[in-house]
Enzyme design. Structure first.
Site, mmCIF file in Angstrom:
data_model
loop_
_atom_site.group_PDB
_atom_site.id
_atom_site.type_symbol
_atom_site.label_atom_id
_atom_site.label_comp_id
_atom_site.label_asym_id
_atom_site.label_seq_id
_atom_site.Cartn_x
_atom_site.Cartn_y
_atom_site.Cartn_z
ATOM 1 N N HIS A 33 8.265 2.488 11.530
ATOM 2 C CA HIS A 33 8.490 0.735 10.796
ATOM 3 C C HIS A 33 8.815 2.176 9.554
ATOM 4 O O HIS A 33 8.781 2.892 8.774
ATOM 5 C CB HIS A 33 7.377 0.564 10.025
ATOM 6 C CG HIS A 33 6.392 -1.188 9.687
ATOM 7 N ND1 HIS A 33 7.487 -2.211 10.121
ATOM 8 C CD2 HIS A 33 6.680 -0.922 8.374
ATOM 9 C CE1 HIS A 33 7.232 -2.945 8.991
ATOM 10 N NE2 HIS A 33 6.777 -2.216 8.172
ATOM 11 N N ASP A 35 9.521 0.439 5.897
ATOM 12 C CA ASP A 35 9.576 -0.002 4.511
ATOM 13 C C ASP A 35 10.525 0.082 3.372
ATOM 14 O O ASP A 35 11.187 0.591 2.773
ATOM 15 C CB ASP A 35 8.032 -0.533 4.225
ATOM 16 C CG ASP A 35 6.805 -0.633 4.730
ATOM 17 O OD1 ASP A 35 6.091 -0.282 5.031
ATOM 18 O OD2 ASP A 35 7.362 -1.810 5.500
ATOM 19 N N MET A 37 12.774 -1.407 0.314
ATOM 20 C CA MET A 37 11.965 -2.133 -1.095
ATOM 21 C C MET A 37 12.520 -2.289 -2.440
ATOM 22 O O MET A 37 13.108 -0.430 -2.595
ATOM 23 C CB MET A 37 10.975 -1.611 -1.292
ATOM 24 C CG MET A 37 9.269 -2.005 -0.621
ATOM 25 S SD MET A 37 7.822 -1.108 -1.390
ATOM 26 C CE MET A 37 6.943 -1.454 0.630
ATOM 27 N N MET A 68 11.854 -5.918 2.345
ATOM 28 C CA MET A 68 11.111 -6.219 0.989
ATOM 29 C C MET A 68 12.057 -6.289 -0.226
ATOM 30 O O MET A 68 12.351 -5.797 -0.786
ATOM 31 C CB MET A 68 9.983 -5.726 0.817
ATOM 32 C CG MET A 68 9.368 -5.929 1.619
ATOM 33 S SD MET A 68 7.663 -4.858 1.921
ATOM 34 C CE MET A 68 8.043 -3.530 2.908
ATOM 35 N N MET A 137 1.972 -10.311 6.807
ATOM 36 C CA MET A 137 1.131 -9.463 5.563
ATOM 37 C C MET A 137 0.043 -9.758 6.119
ATOM 38 O O MET A 137 -0.218 -10.526 5.554
ATOM 39 C CB MET A 137 2.171 -9.389 4.337
ATOM 40 C CG MET A 137 3.825 -8.953 4.280
ATOM 41 S SD MET A 137 3.945 -8.234 5.179
ATOM 42 C CE MET A 137 3.746 -6.896 3.991
ATOM 43 N N GLY A 142 4.053 -4.725 -1.066
ATOM 44 C CA GLY A 142 5.035 -3.239 -2.169
ATOM 45 C C GLY A 142 4.182 -2.256 -2.179
ATOM 46 O O GLY A 142 4.935 -0.920 -2.485
ATOM 47 N N PHE A 143 3.016 -1.819 -1.395
ATOM 48 C CA PHE A 143 2.741 -0.484 -0.947
ATOM 49 C C PHE A 143 1.411 -0.711 0.536
ATOM 50 O O PHE A 143 1.041 -1.105 0.548
ATOM 51 C CB PHE A 143 1.208 -0.849 -2.854
ATOM 52 C CG PHE A 143 1.825 -0.531 -3.632
ATOM 53 C CD1 PHE A 143 2.540 -1.954 -4.628
ATOM 54 C CD2 PHE A 143 2.633 0.701 -4.218
ATOM 55 C CE1 PHE A 143 3.190 -2.416 -5.411
ATOM 56 C CE2 PHE A 143 3.654 0.635 -5.457
ATOM 57 C CZ PHE A 143 4.019 -0.781 -6.224
ATOM 58 N N GLY A 144 1.206 0.419 0.209
ATOM 59 C CA GLY A 144 0.976 1.203 1.353
ATOM 60 C C GLY A 144 -0.197 1.755 0.772
ATOM 61 O O GLY A 144 -0.930 1.243 -0.252
ATOM 62 N N GLY A 145 -1.789 1.582 1.576
ATOM 63 C CA GLY A 145 -3.786 1.585 1.520
ATOM 64 C C GLY A 145 -3.587 1.089 0.945
ATOM 65 O O GLY A 145 -4.742 0.810 0.327
ATOM 66 N N ASP A 175 1.052 -6.384 9.577
ATOM 67 C CA ASP A 175 1.114 -5.348 8.939
ATOM 68 C C ASP A 175 0.363 -5.152 7.227
ATOM 69 O O ASP A 175 0.508 -6.050 6.440
ATOM 70 C CB ASP A 175 2.612 -5.555 8.020
ATOM 71 C CG ASP A 175 3.748 -4.336 7.968
ATOM 72 O OD1 ASP A 175 4.974 -4.217 6.723
ATOM 73 O OD2 ASP A 175 3.279 -3.353 7.872
ATOM 74 N N GLY A 176 -0.672 -4.244 7.014
ATOM 75 C CA GLY A 176 -0.899 -3.738 6.094
ATOM 76 C C GLY A 176 -2.211 -3.880 6.134
ATOM 77 O O GLY A 176 -2.938 -4.696 6.806
ATOM 78 N N GLY A 177 -2.721 -2.452 6.162
ATOM 79 C CA GLY A 177 -4.630 -2.544 6.128
ATOM 80 C C GLY A 177 -4.403 -1.962 7.759
ATOM 81 O O GLY A 177 -5.837 -2.701 7.416
ATOM 82 N N GLY A 197 -0.046 2.665 8.295
ATOM 83 C CA GLY A 197 0.582 3.643 7.295
ATOM 84 C C GLY A 197 -0.565 4.956 7.018
ATOM 85 O O GLY A 197 -0.507 5.223 7.894
ATOM 86 N N SER A 198 -1.220 4.137 6.333
ATOM 87 C CA SER A 198 -2.134 5.075 5.698
ATOM 88 C C SER A 198 -2.938 5.640 6.546
ATOM 89 O O SER A 198 -3.533 6.348 6.356
ATOM 90 C CB SER A 198 -2.609 4.750 4.192
ATOM 91 O OG SER A 198 -3.177 3.212 4.820
#
Ligand code: DX5
Ligand code: ZN
Length: 218
Positions: A33, A35, A37, A68, A137, A142-145, A175-177, A197-198
């Site tokens: 993946h 990302d 931006m 994005m 989403m 905008g951000f990982g983690g 996608d996310g968390g 990701g994180s």
């Protein structure tokens, strides 16, 4: 249905991205993946098409490119040429969505549309017959983690029900968390592709972590 894992490279250091890609390439994950931006659509800046074409040589896995960015039309040729296998842009951009879909599809690349947490899934209805995947989403892009947003689970279920009722063949990517626990909630709600990701980069061994996530769901 098998669950696809799509590790997001955003958790890695851009100073040695070749290693990151190689580690993911050695794992059981089927996707990678990316990302992208632009610092305008989202308040963060990552990389452009040149980066993707540079790392294309290091993996035959599916390059799952998440744009994005605004002005998708202006840069689309570059992402098509860079070696993307799936290009997903955001529904919230101010461009002709049908035109973007048609351009991606005529290049025999899979097309996805992503929606932010505040965007109702019903806004996707005019496009669902034409695309291959939806990215829901589960964090603000905008951000990982960031922390997983539980209130997006109902969106997954409602979309899954609509897709089944209308016999559409569409992948549902979240996608996310994502970790074992939130991933399980999303799969139970109807998702079949998990971006992580994180969570993966926090583990000792990235490749092993991606394979463990794959094994947990398959
Ligand atoms: C956020 C990106 C996600 C993010 C995932 O804007 O689209 O792909 O990098 O990272 P985690 O898994 O850390 O939320
Ligand atoms: Zn993403």
């Amino acid at each position: 249905m098998s669950i696809i894992i799509s590790p997001s490279i955003l958790g890695g250091s851009f100073a040695n991205m070749q290693d990151t890609i190689k580690h993911i390439d050695q794992s059981k994950a089927e996707y990678i993946h990316f990302d992208v931006m632009d610092g305008d659509f989202v308040p963060n800046l990552t990389f452009g098409p040149q980066f993707i074409s540079n790392v294309r040589q290091y993996s035959k896995k599916i390059f799952d490119v998440h744009l994005m960015i605004n002005r998708v039309g202006k840069f689309l040729d570059d992402y098509l040429k860079a070696g993307s296998d799936i290009i997903t842009f955001h529904l919230e951009i101010d461009e002709n969505i049908k035109e973007l879909i048609s351009k991606i599809k005529t290049n025999n690349i899979k097309c996805g549309i992503a929606i932010k947490p505040a965007t109702p899934w019903e806004d996707l209805k005019p496009y669902l017959n034409d695309i291959d995947q939806i990215i829901i989403m589960t964090v603000e892009p905008g951000f990982g983690g960031q922390k997983f947003m539980n209130d997006q689970l109902s969106k997954i279920t409602e979309l899954k029900n609509y897709i089944s009722k209308h016999h559409l063949s569409l992948d549902l990517e979240v996608d996310g968390g994502i970790n074992f626990e939130t991933g399980k909630q999303c799969v139970e709600a109807g998702a079949n592709i998990l971006v992580a990701g994180s969570f993966l980069f926090k583990q000792k061994n990235l490749s092993q972590a991606a394979s463990e996530l794959f094994d947990y769901f398959n």
